[in-house]
Design a protein around this motif. Structure first.
Motif, mmCIF file in Angstrom:
data_model
loop_
_atom_site.group_PDB
_atom_site.id
_atom_site.type_symbol
_atom_site.label_atom_id
_atom_site.label_comp_id
_atom_site.label_asym_id
_atom_site.label_seq_id
_atom_site.Cartn_x
_atom_site.Cartn_y
_atom_site.Cartn_z
ATOM 1 N N GLU A 1 0.778 -1.238 0.007
ATOM 2 C CA GLU A 1 -0.101 -0.120 0.016
ATOM 3 C C GLU A 1 0.774 1.181 0.106
ATOM 4 O O GLU A 1 0.298 2.297 -0.499
ATOM 5 N N TYR A 2 2.141 1.188 0.736
ATOM 6 C CA TYR A 2 2.946 2.314 0.680
ATOM 7 C C TYR A 2 4.002 1.925 -0.178
ATOM 8 O O TYR A 2 4.447 0.937 -0.380
ATOM 9 N N ASP A 3 4.566 3.308 -0.664
ATOM 10 C CA ASP A 3 5.713 3.287 -1.465
ATOM 11 C C ASP A 3 7.109 3.471 -0.915
ATOM 12 O O ASP A 3 8.034 2.822 -1.260
ATOM 13 N N LEU A 4 7.250 4.135 0.215
ATOM 14 C CA LEU A 4 8.429 4.439 0.667
ATOM 15 C C LEU A 4 8.388 4.074 2.176
ATOM 16 O O LEU A 4 7.227 4.189 2.944
ATOM 17 N N LEU A 5 9.585 3.837 2.878
ATOM 18 C CA LEU A 5 9.754 3.549 4.294
ATOM 19 C C LEU A 5 10.892 4.218 4.741
ATOM 20 O O LEU A 5 11.830 3.948 4.189
ATOM 21 N N LEU A 6 10.487 5.067 5.597
ATOM 22 C CA LEU A 6 11.702 5.869 6.600
ATOM 23 C C LEU A 6 11.952 5.496 7.921
ATOM 24 O O LEU A 6 11.061 5.204 8.647
ATOM 25 N N LYS A 7 13.160 5.528 8.206
ATOM 26 C CA LYS A 7 13.402 5.178 9.564
ATOM 27 C C LYS A 7 14.085 6.731 10.125
ATOM 28 O O LYS A 7 14.906 7.074 9.463
ATOM 29 N N VAL A 8 13.426 7.190 11.071
ATOM 30 C CA VAL A 8 13.601 8.597 11.495
ATOM 31 C C VAL A 8 14.212 8.501 13.128
ATOM 32 O O VAL A 8 13.359 7.781 13.678
ATOM 33 N N TYR A 9 15.057 9.166 13.354
ATOM 34 C CA TYR A 9 15.375 9.122 14.799
ATOM 35 C C TYR A 9 15.113 10.511 15.298
ATOM 36 O O TYR A 9 15.504 11.493 14.709
ATOM 37 N N ILE A 10 14.082 10.505 16.124
ATOM 38 C CA ILE A 10 13.542 11.862 16.807
ATOM 39 C C ILE A 10 14.076 11.754 18.381
ATOM 40 O O ILE A 10 14.066 10.980 19.229
ATOM 41 N N ASP A 11 14.579 13.191 18.795
ATOM 42 C CA ASP A 11 14.852 13.340 20.010
ATOM 43 C C ASP A 11 14.003 13.200 21.169
ATOM 44 O O ASP A 11 12.758 13.408 20.884
ATOM 45 N N ASP A 12 14.269 12.604 22.204
ATOM 46 C CA ASP A 12 13.251 12.627 23.457
ATOM 47 C C ASP A 12 12.516 14.076 23.401
ATOM 48 O O ASP A 12 13.412 14.899 23.563
ATOM 49 N N GLY A 13 11.292 14.117 24.076
ATOM 50 C CA GLY A 13 10.758 15.161 24.137
ATOM 51 C C GLY A 13 10.277 15.855 23.006
ATOM 52 O O GLY A 13 9.623 16.983 23.065
ATOM 53 N N VAL A 14 10.686 15.564 21.794
ATOM 54 C CA VAL A 14 10.250 16.265 20.600
ATOM 55 C C VAL A 14 8.861 15.802 19.995
ATOM 56 O O VAL A 14 8.574 14.440 20.187
ATOM 57 N N ASP A 15 7.926 16.611 19.894
ATOM 58 C CA ASP A 15 6.503 16.170 19.472
ATOM 59 C C ASP A 15 6.798 15.513 17.951
ATOM 60 O O ASP A 15 7.051 16.214 16.864
ATOM 61 N N VAL A 16 6.431 14.224 18.035
ATOM 62 C CA VAL A 16 6.338 13.496 16.795
ATOM 63 C C VAL A 16 5.678 13.669 15.776
ATOM 64 O O VAL A 16 5.968 13.945 14.545
ATOM 65 N N GLY A 17 4.528 14.162 15.997
ATOM 66 C CA GLY A 17 3.551 14.453 15.236
ATOM 67 C C GLY A 17 3.847 15.828 14.315
ATOM 68 O O GLY A 17 3.872 15.908 13.148
#
Length: 78
Positions: free
Chosen positions: A37-53
């Motif tokens: 169903e999806y074309d791309l898959l990303l792996k992203v590292y997000i700092d703790d405390g950062v709003d993911v959305g």
């Protein structure tokens, strides 16, 4: 930092352009083309405390050619 996986559905014929734009932004540690169903898959590292959305909205979802995204949060690596 925690890893977050983002699947992206792109407009037909735009997958490689979207991947190139995301690569240029240097926000993903890995970018894969995928089947299904999806074309791309990303792996992203997000700092703790950062709003993911907000991070996804400001850095990923605003790339031209993206139709839909699905974000998967991670909890524990085994």
């Amino acid at each position: 930092m925690r890893p977050v996986f983002v699947q992206l559905r792109c407009q037909p014929g735009k997958t490689y352009e979207v991947a190139d734009m995301l690569y240029e932004r240097e926000i993903a540690s890995e970018i894969y083309s995928t089947s299904g169903e999806y074309d791309l898959l990303l792996k992203v590292y997000i700092d703790d405390g950062v709003d993911v959305g907000k991070f996804i909205n400001d850095n990923v979802a605003n790339v031209p050619g993206i139709v839909r995204s699905l974000t998967t949060l991670t909890f524990k690596a085994f």
